[in-house]
Motif scaffolding. Structure first.
Motif, PDB file in Angstrom:
ATOM      1  N   GLY A   1       2.212   3.955  -3.016  1.00  0.00           N
ATOM      2  CA  GLY A   1       1.008   3.893  -1.887  1.00  0.00           C
ATOM      3  C   GLY A   1       1.705   3.142  -0.673  1.00  0.00           C
TER       4      GLY A   1
ATOM      5  N   LEU B   1      -2.997   2.048  -1.571  1.00  0.00           N
ATOM      6  CA  LEU B   1      -2.432   1.722  -0.152  1.00  0.00           C
ATOM      7  C   LEU B   1      -1.997   0.249  -0.020  1.00  0.00           C
ATOM      8  CD1 LEU B   1      -4.836   3.823   2.178  1.00  0.00           C
ATOM      9  CD2 LEU B   1      -2.784   4.548   1.087  1.00  0.00           C
TER      10      LEU B   1
ATOM     11  N   VAL C   1     -14.202   1.798  -2.728  1.00  0.00           N
ATOM     12  CA  VAL C   1     -13.019   1.817  -2.051  1.00  0.00           C
ATOM     13  C   VAL C   1     -11.885   1.186  -2.933  1.00  0.00           C
ATOM     14  CG1 VAL C   1     -14.019   1.879   0.516  1.00  0.00           C
ATOM     15  CG2 VAL C   1     -13.339  -0.289  -0.690  1.00  0.00           C
TER      16      VAL C   1
ATOM     17  N   LEU D   1      -8.607   3.403  -3.648  1.00  0.00           N
ATOM     18  CA  LEU D   1      -7.874   3.625  -2.419  1.00  0.00           C
ATOM     19  C   LEU D   1      -7.143   2.363  -1.880  1.00  0.00           C
ATOM     20  CD1 LEU D   1      -7.029   5.718  -0.259  1.00  0.00           C
ATOM     21  CD2 LEU D   1      -9.129   4.942   1.095  1.00  0.00           C
ATOM     22  N   LYS D   2      -8.013   1.372  -2.100  1.00  0.00           N
ATOM     23  CA  LYS D   2      -7.231  -0.071  -1.714  1.00  0.00           C
ATOM     24  C   LYS D   2      -6.047  -0.426  -2.686  1.00  0.00           C
ATOM     25  CE  LYS D   2      -8.325  -5.053  -1.223  1.00  0.00           C
ATOM     26  NZ  LYS D   2      -9.303  -6.051  -1.234  1.00  0.00           N
TER      27      LYS D   2
END
Length: 434
Positions: free
Chosen positions: A227, A220, A213, A216-217
């Motif tokens: 993001g 975002l 993850v 993605l972290k």
């Protein structure tokens, strides 16, 4: 526009509703949210540890270790609380014993993510020989491992209950005792399974999931404008369709948000420097600089409605203004309405994208520091922004600037919407008098 709206309503809304009501997604969201009182209180102690007042550090020096304890046992072991919360919420959705499920989830998380350290020699005044665990292994860094192990554990527990692989106690035995015996076999299976994975296969679930993850972290909630804009857009886009944006994205992004602010607070607690923290786009960054009055920056819209010539809009403005000051905006979202309303959907989506960009450049330019505290969402935005950036007055100024920008963007769209409503009122009067 109407065709586009119908297509969204037909194809996107059912999918979004299904995602938002999915059992495991809800358990993650609700389980993480249940830690909110702990993290907010813990945040205040970080602020107390780092007040920008001359002589303050010397004054609290004798008490610093004590003041630090609430932070360490709130944010410092956040994943431990989340493991129990997620497991308990998932069990509740299945109608099985929440207490047993919560304990089992916590047990699975500890076995999977925490490796005890053996200290063989004592060091006078520092540590005694013995077996210890580091609370850093229970922090936000292990949050994703806690979530996954909790979901797996409850599914094992539920499966064994359905297949009646449990110890059945006679009727009349108190429920608390009966549930404890029912959980015996599931507990044994959970222990053997996760010990086998962690120590037999030498597979670290927590590190594996965290690695998965991380990209993605970083996108975002990291430090990239793209993001941050993507997160903001998705939230307001779903809201404009009448779907609770954070409810849809919450199971995915909330663990990232909570992990990000926890890491920021840990770094700040150690360094006292809010200008070099790991994450820029925390949830609190959006709360104070972007969601002024709630998602879509709707406090500006409420203010404009207060001066509207349309009775309906003026009434909505009066109804929405006070809640909007405290960042609650459901009355205006559904009362205006913004939902499925082309006149207001556009500024509702565009405004936060612009204010996000302004706040982003204010941060990366060094004008304001990053967010280092987690305050309740109902605090007035300028005040919360100042406190959350280590008492930086300029942060409150950026909130005011973004509010003015919101007013400017909403204004022409409100005027067009007013014109349309006044025309409708005129037509209704003509029909009534005919």
């Amino acid at each position: 526009m109407n065709k586009f709206m119908k297509l969204l309503e037909k194809y996107l809304m059912p999918v979004a509703h299904k995602m938002g009501s999915q059992r495991h997604m809800l358990a993650i969201r609700n389980g993480i949210i249940s830690t909110l009182p702990l993290t907010i209180v813990g945040s205040f102690f970080v602020i107390f540890l780092n007040m920008p007042i001359d002589g303050y550090n010397e004054w609290i020096a004798p008490y610093r270790a004590i003041i630090d304890i609430p932070f360490r046992f709130t944010f410092g072991i956040l994943a431990l609380y989340a493991a129990y919360g997620v497991g308990s919420c998932l069990a509740q959705s299945y109608g099985i014993d929440q207490l047993s499920a919560g304990f089992l989830s916590t047990l699975a998380f500890l076995i999977t993510c925490v490796v005890p350290v053996q200290v063989t020699e004592s060091v006078d005044g520092v540590i005694n020989a013995g077996r210890y665990i580091s609370i850093s292994q229970l922090s936000s860094a292990s949050l994703f491992g806690a979530i996954v192990t909790s979901l797996i554990t409850v599914e094992i527990y539920r499966f064994m209950l359905e297949k009646k692989i449990t110890i059945k106690m006679p009727d009349g035995v108190p429920p608390a005792v009966s549930n404890s015996f029912i959980a015996l076999f599931p507990t044994m299976v959970v222990v053997l399974l996760f010990i086998g994975i962690r120590y037999g296969l030498k597979f670290d679930i927590n590190s594996f999931i965290t690695t998965l993850v991380s990209p993605l972290k970083s996108l975002l909630v990291g430090n990239t404008l793209l993001g941050g804009l993507l997160t903001v857009f998705l939230i307001v886009f779903f809201w404009s369709l009448g779907i609770h944006g954070p409810a849809i994205l919450g199971p995915i992004i909330r663990p990232m948000w909570d992990s990000a602010i926890a890491e920021n607070m840990e770094v700040f607690a150690e360094t006292g420097d809010a200008t070099n923290l790991p994450y820029l786009f925390t949830e609190q960054f959006l709360q104070w600089f972007v969601w002024i009055g709630g998602a879509g920056s709707t406090l500006a819209l409420a203010v404009l409605f207060l001066f509207s010539k349309v009775k309906h809009l003026k009434a909505i403005g009066k109804l929405s203004f006070i809640p909007g000051i405290f960042n609650i905006n459901e009355p205006i979202i559904f009362g205006a309405p913004i939902v499925m309303n082309p006149f207001l959907m556009i500024p509702f989506i565009v405004t936060p994208l612009v204010t996000t960009t302004v706040a982003y450049f204010a941060t990366v330019s060094g004008m304001i520091p990053m967010i280092m505290a987690k305050l309740p969402f109902t605090v007035l935005a300028p005040i919360a922004a100042v406190i959350s950036t280590n008492w930086t007055i300029m942060a409150g100024v950026i909130v005011v600037i973004n509010f003015a920008i919101s007013l400017a963007i909403y204004y022409p769209f409100v005027k067009m919407y007013e014109k349309e409503l006044l025309k409708q009122e005129e037509n209704d009067l003509k029909e009534a008098s005919a």
